[in-house]
Design a protein around this motif. Structure first.
Motif, PDB file in Angstrom:
ATOM      1  N   GLY A 176     -10.743   8.526  -9.710  1.00  0.00           N
ATOM      2  CA  GLY A 176     -10.076   7.337 -10.341  1.00  0.00           C
ATOM      3  C   GLY A 176      -8.726   7.070  -9.598  1.00  0.00           C
ATOM      4  N   HIS A 177      -8.449   7.973  -8.745  1.00  0.00           N
ATOM      5  CA  HIS A 177      -7.191   7.577  -7.843  1.00  0.00           C
ATOM      6  C   HIS A 177      -7.457   6.577  -6.770  1.00  0.00           C
ATOM      7  CE1 HIS A 177      -5.094  11.126  -9.145  1.00  0.00           C
ATOM      8  NE2 HIS A 177      -5.996  11.954  -9.119  1.00  0.00           N
ATOM      9  N   ALA A 178      -8.518   6.061  -6.686  1.00  0.00           N
ATOM     10  CA  ALA A 178      -9.069   4.999  -5.836  1.00  0.00           C
ATOM     11  C   ALA A 178      -8.337   3.730  -6.144  1.00  0.00           C
ATOM     12  CB  ALA A 178     -10.564   4.814  -5.867  1.00  0.00           C
ATOM     13  N   GLY A 179      -8.060   2.933  -5.275  1.00  0.00           N
ATOM     14  CA  GLY A 179      -7.413   1.272  -5.478  1.00  0.00           C
ATOM     15  C   GLY A 179      -8.668   0.477  -5.842  1.00  0.00           C
ATOM     16  N   ARG A 260      10.787  -1.082  -4.832  1.00  0.00           N
ATOM     17  CA  ARG A 260      10.788  -1.259  -6.355  1.00  0.00           C
ATOM     18  C   ARG A 260       9.352  -1.019  -7.066  1.00  0.00           C
ATOM     19  NH1 ARG A 260      12.708  -7.165  -6.609  1.00  0.00           N
ATOM     20  NH2 ARG A 260      11.282  -7.242  -4.801  1.00  0.00           N
ATOM     21  N   ARG A 261       8.517  -0.981  -6.515  1.00  0.00           N
ATOM     22  CA  ARG A 261       7.172  -0.471  -6.533  1.00  0.00           C
ATOM     23  C   ARG A 261       6.857   0.810  -6.567  1.00  0.00           C
ATOM     24  NH1 ARG A 261       5.858  -5.270  -9.030  1.00  0.00           N
ATOM     25  NH2 ARG A 261       6.520  -7.172  -7.566  1.00  0.00           N
ATOM     26  N   ASP A 262       7.063   1.668  -7.685  1.00  0.00           N
ATOM     27  CA  ASP A 262       7.118   3.010  -7.407  1.00  0.00           C
ATOM     28  C   ASP A 262       5.854   3.851  -8.274  1.00  0.00           C
ATOM     29  OD1 ASP A 262       7.334   2.271 -10.372  1.00  0.00           O
ATOM     30  OD2 ASP A 262       9.164   3.479 -10.640  1.00  0.00           O
ATOM     31  N   ARG A 263       4.725   3.119  -8.674  1.00  0.00           N
ATOM     32  CA  ARG A 263       3.662   3.814  -9.142  1.00  0.00           C
ATOM     33  C   ARG A 263       2.619   2.672  -9.267  1.00  0.00           C
ATOM     34  NH1 ARG A 263       6.315   5.005 -14.905  1.00  0.00           N
ATOM     35  NH2 ARG A 263       8.205   4.587 -13.358  1.00  0.00           N
ATOM     36  N   THR A 264       1.524   3.373  -9.074  1.00  0.00           N
ATOM     37  CA  THR A 264       0.014   2.651  -9.541  1.00  0.00           C
ATOM     38  C   THR A 264      -0.202   3.133 -10.717  1.00  0.00           C
ATOM     39  OG1 THR A 264      -1.433   4.393  -8.546  1.00  0.00           O
ATOM     40  CG2 THR A 264      -0.407   2.587  -7.154  1.00  0.00           C
ATOM     41  N   ARG A 273     -12.063  -5.229 -16.647  1.00  0.00           N
ATOM     42  CA  ARG A 273     -12.476  -3.907 -16.369  1.00  0.00           C
ATOM     43  C   ARG A 273     -11.382  -2.835 -15.511  1.00  0.00           C
ATOM     44  NH1 ARG A 273     -16.571  -0.934 -13.573  1.00  0.00           N
ATOM     45  NH2 ARG A 273     -18.462  -1.293 -14.468  1.00  0.00           N
ATOM     46  N   PRO A 274     -11.409  -1.669 -15.665  1.00  0.00           N
ATOM     47  CA  PRO A 274     -10.496  -0.644 -15.117  1.00  0.00           C
ATOM     48  C   PRO A 274     -10.222  -0.800 -13.699  1.00  0.00           C
ATOM     49  CG  PRO A 274     -11.825   0.301 -16.874  1.00  0.00           C
ATOM     50  CD  PRO A 274     -12.398  -0.952 -16.505  1.00  0.00           C
ATOM     51  N   ALA A 275      -9.028  -1.001 -13.258  1.00  0.00           N
ATOM     52  CA  ALA A 275      -8.985  -1.147 -11.608  1.00  0.00           C
ATOM     53  C   ALA A 275      -7.406  -0.611 -11.514  1.00  0.00           C
ATOM     54  CB  ALA A 275      -8.791  -2.484 -11.196  1.00  0.00           C
ATOM     55  N   ARG A 276      -7.317   0.072 -10.461  1.00  0.00           N
ATOM     56  CA  ARG A 276      -6.173   0.649 -10.152  1.00  0.00           C
ATOM     57  C   ARG A 276      -5.166  -0.356  -9.125  1.00  0.00           C
ATOM     58  NH1 ARG A 276      -3.790   5.284 -10.765  1.00  0.00           N
ATOM     59  NH2 ARG A 276      -5.401   6.504 -11.567  1.00  0.00           N
ATOM     60  N   ALA A 321      -4.201  -0.938  -5.088  1.00  0.00           N
ATOM     61  CA  ALA A 321      -3.843   0.238  -4.308  1.00  0.00           C
ATOM     62  C   ALA A 321      -4.191   1.257  -5.002  1.00  0.00           C
ATOM     63  CB  ALA A 321      -2.387  -0.046  -4.148  1.00  0.00           C
ATOM     64  N   GLY A 322      -4.792   2.388  -4.067  1.00  0.00           N
ATOM     65  CA  GLY A 322      -4.614   3.855  -4.614  1.00  0.00           C
ATOM     66  C   GLY A 322      -3.601   4.682  -4.633  1.00  0.00           C
ATOM     67  N   THR A 323      -3.638   5.813  -4.969  1.00  0.00           N
ATOM     68  CA  THR A 323      -2.481   6.690  -5.230  1.00  0.00           C
ATOM     69  C   THR A 323      -1.712   6.886  -3.871  1.00  0.00           C
ATOM     70  OG1 THR A 323      -3.791   8.430  -5.314  1.00  0.00           O
ATOM     71  CG2 THR A 323      -3.222   7.500  -7.568  1.00  0.00           C
ATOM     72  N   GLY A 324      -2.496   6.763  -2.827  1.00  0.00           N
ATOM     73  CA  GLY A 324      -2.008   7.093  -1.524  1.00  0.00           C
ATOM     74  C   GLY A 324      -1.556   5.732  -0.915  1.00  0.00           C
ATOM     75  N   TRP A 325      -0.961   4.916  -1.672  1.00  0.00           N
ATOM     76  CA  TRP A 325      -0.465   3.628  -0.933  1.00  0.00           C
ATOM     77  C   TRP A 325       0.808   3.774  -0.184  1.00  0.00           C
ATOM     78  CZ3 TRP A 325       2.225   4.795  -5.236  1.00  0.00           C
ATOM     79  CH2 TRP A 325       3.546   4.399  -5.320  1.00  0.00           C
ATOM     80  N   ARG A 326       1.726   4.868  -0.465  1.00  0.00           N
ATOM     81  CA  ARG A 326       2.634   5.184   0.379  1.00  0.00           C
ATOM     82  C   ARG A 326       2.476   5.210   1.824  1.00  0.00           C
ATOM     83  NH1 ARG A 326       7.136   2.562  -2.035  1.00  0.00           N
ATOM     84  NH2 ARG A 326       7.637   3.474  -3.890  1.00  0.00           N
ATOM     85  N   ALA A 327       1.215   5.626   1.950  1.00  0.00           N
ATOM     86  CA  ALA A 327       0.871   6.168   3.441  1.00  0.00           C
ATOM     87  C   ALA A 327       0.338   4.865   4.316  1.00  0.00           C
ATOM     88  CB  ALA A 327      -0.137   7.211   3.547  1.00  0.00           C
ATOM     89  N   ALA A 328       0.176   3.764   3.375  1.00  0.00           N
ATOM     90  CA  ALA A 328      -0.461   2.472   4.420  1.00  0.00           C
ATOM     91  C   ALA A 328       0.542   1.971   5.349  1.00  0.00           C
ATOM     92  CB  ALA A 328      -1.053   1.659   3.263  1.00  0.00           C
TER      93      ALA A 328
END
Length: 344
Positions: A176-179, A260-264, A273-276, A321-328
């Motif tokens: 569920g951490h996937a974007g 300013r975008r600080d979370r997914t 439908r659920p999406a991150r 975006a997934g939870t690892g978006w800061r690394a993109a």
């Protein structure tokens, strides 16, 4: 594990470019990943069959292994009254773009399912993956007879067992951490979010099938952890959103670097439908009112999302975006893959 990866995907590198429907995945990205020694999926979702056929022809001309991802039609019906209430609720968002969302039809389509399956049977590709549920047994049989290996996206061991029983050649275990959209078979009651490595192990143990891991990958350490848990490869999507070869919109690219975008968050406000994706004003305003209803809500908001993306309005568009978006980061895909596999 390396032998399983070669047998399933035909590559040595344990990093796979995830299918990102709706724009980011391109034939250039697929070719770049393949040229770097990885495996990449084309995204058939939301595309007409003719466009999918053209992309397959372009990918095949490279001589590199690739796959195609298809959405299984698993509609989440929404009654007309609930649909109309939501359309009226979000109507103000469309007015700056000349859109009358209250007049939108309630569209329940299957994304050209039969035509896409016919294309893939007639013009087979090395690997076909499915998301949102199990394909009919006859479809899996026909694709395998045509020479394709078939994967199914799963989000828990029970879904994995069902896919194994159907006869899948392998699985994509999606955390569920996937974007983007969560591939759960039960969007009304998705499985609890768990770390990727904690999902992979039980799925491998339950089925014994080759497993690709997906969700929340932020770097080489996450790749190593998924492989150590038993995966034969790791899908990355969010980390490729800013790749030179992707077609992620400028609005989406900018949002990925906006402090300013600080979370997914997981939302159904855009598609039912659920999406991150990255949290924005649209989600804050409407998540509590959004009914389950896919693909009806997807079609309702699609014109708004397109207009907002073109206008640079990041608060009225999905920012998957997934939870690892800061690394993109902005770089050639080959460089991103090299970073993910350098310590291996």
């Amino acid at each position: 594990m390396d032998t399983d990866r070669r047998a399933l995907l035909g590559v040595d590198l344990p990093v796979v470019a995830a299918p990102m429907a709706g724009g980011p995945t391109t034939t250039r990205l697929v070719a770049a990943v393949g040229s770097a020694g990885g495996f990449a999926f084309l995204a058939a979702g939301y595309q007409p069959p003719e466009a999918v056929a053209a992309e397959i022809a372009t990918a095949r001309a490279t001589g590199l292994p690739f796959g195609v991802n298809v959405f299984v039609p698993t509609p989440v019906p929404v009654d007309d009254a609930a649909f109309r209430r939501y359309a009226a609720r979000i109507a103000d968002e469309g007015r700056p773009y000349g859109l009358d969302l209250t007049a939108a039809p309630r569209t329940e389509d299957d994304d050209h399912w039969a035509e896409k399956i016919a294309l893939l049977v007639r013009d087979p590709v090395p690997v076909v993956s499915f998301t949102f549920g199990l394909p009919p047994a006859t479809v899996l049989r026909d694709l395998r007879r045509a020479g394709s290996r078939v994967l199914v996206t799963v989000t828990d061991p029970a879904e994995a067992a069902a896919a194994a029983e159907l006869g899948a050649d392998g699985l994509v275990a999606q955390s569920g951490h996937a974007g983007g959209h969560y591939g759960t078979f039960t969007p009304g009651s998705p499985t609890p979010v768990r770390p990727l490595a904690e999902l992979v192990g039980p799925v491998v143990a339950r089925t014994g099938l080759p497993v690709l891991a997906a969700g929340g990958v932020a770097g080489a350490a996450d790749v190593r952890a998924a492989l150590a848990a038993g995966a034969i490869g790791v899908l990355v999507g969010t980390l490729l959103l800013r790749a030179d070869e992707s077609s992620t919109s400028p609005t989406h690219r900018a949002a990925l670097t906006d402090p300013r975008r600080d979370r997914t968050v997981v939302t159904r406000a855009f598609t039912g439908r659920p999406a991150r994706g990255l949290r924005n004003d649209f989600i804050d305003r409407y998540e509590a009112d959004a009914p389950l209803g896919y693909p009806a809500l997807h079609h309702l908001t699609r014109p708004l999302r397109r207009a907002a993306a073109q206008a640079g309005d990041a608060d009225r568009v999905h920012l998957w975006a997934g939870t690892g978006w800061r690394a993109a980061r902005a770089a050639p895909a080959a460089e991103i893959l090299a970073e993910l596999t350098r310590p291996l």
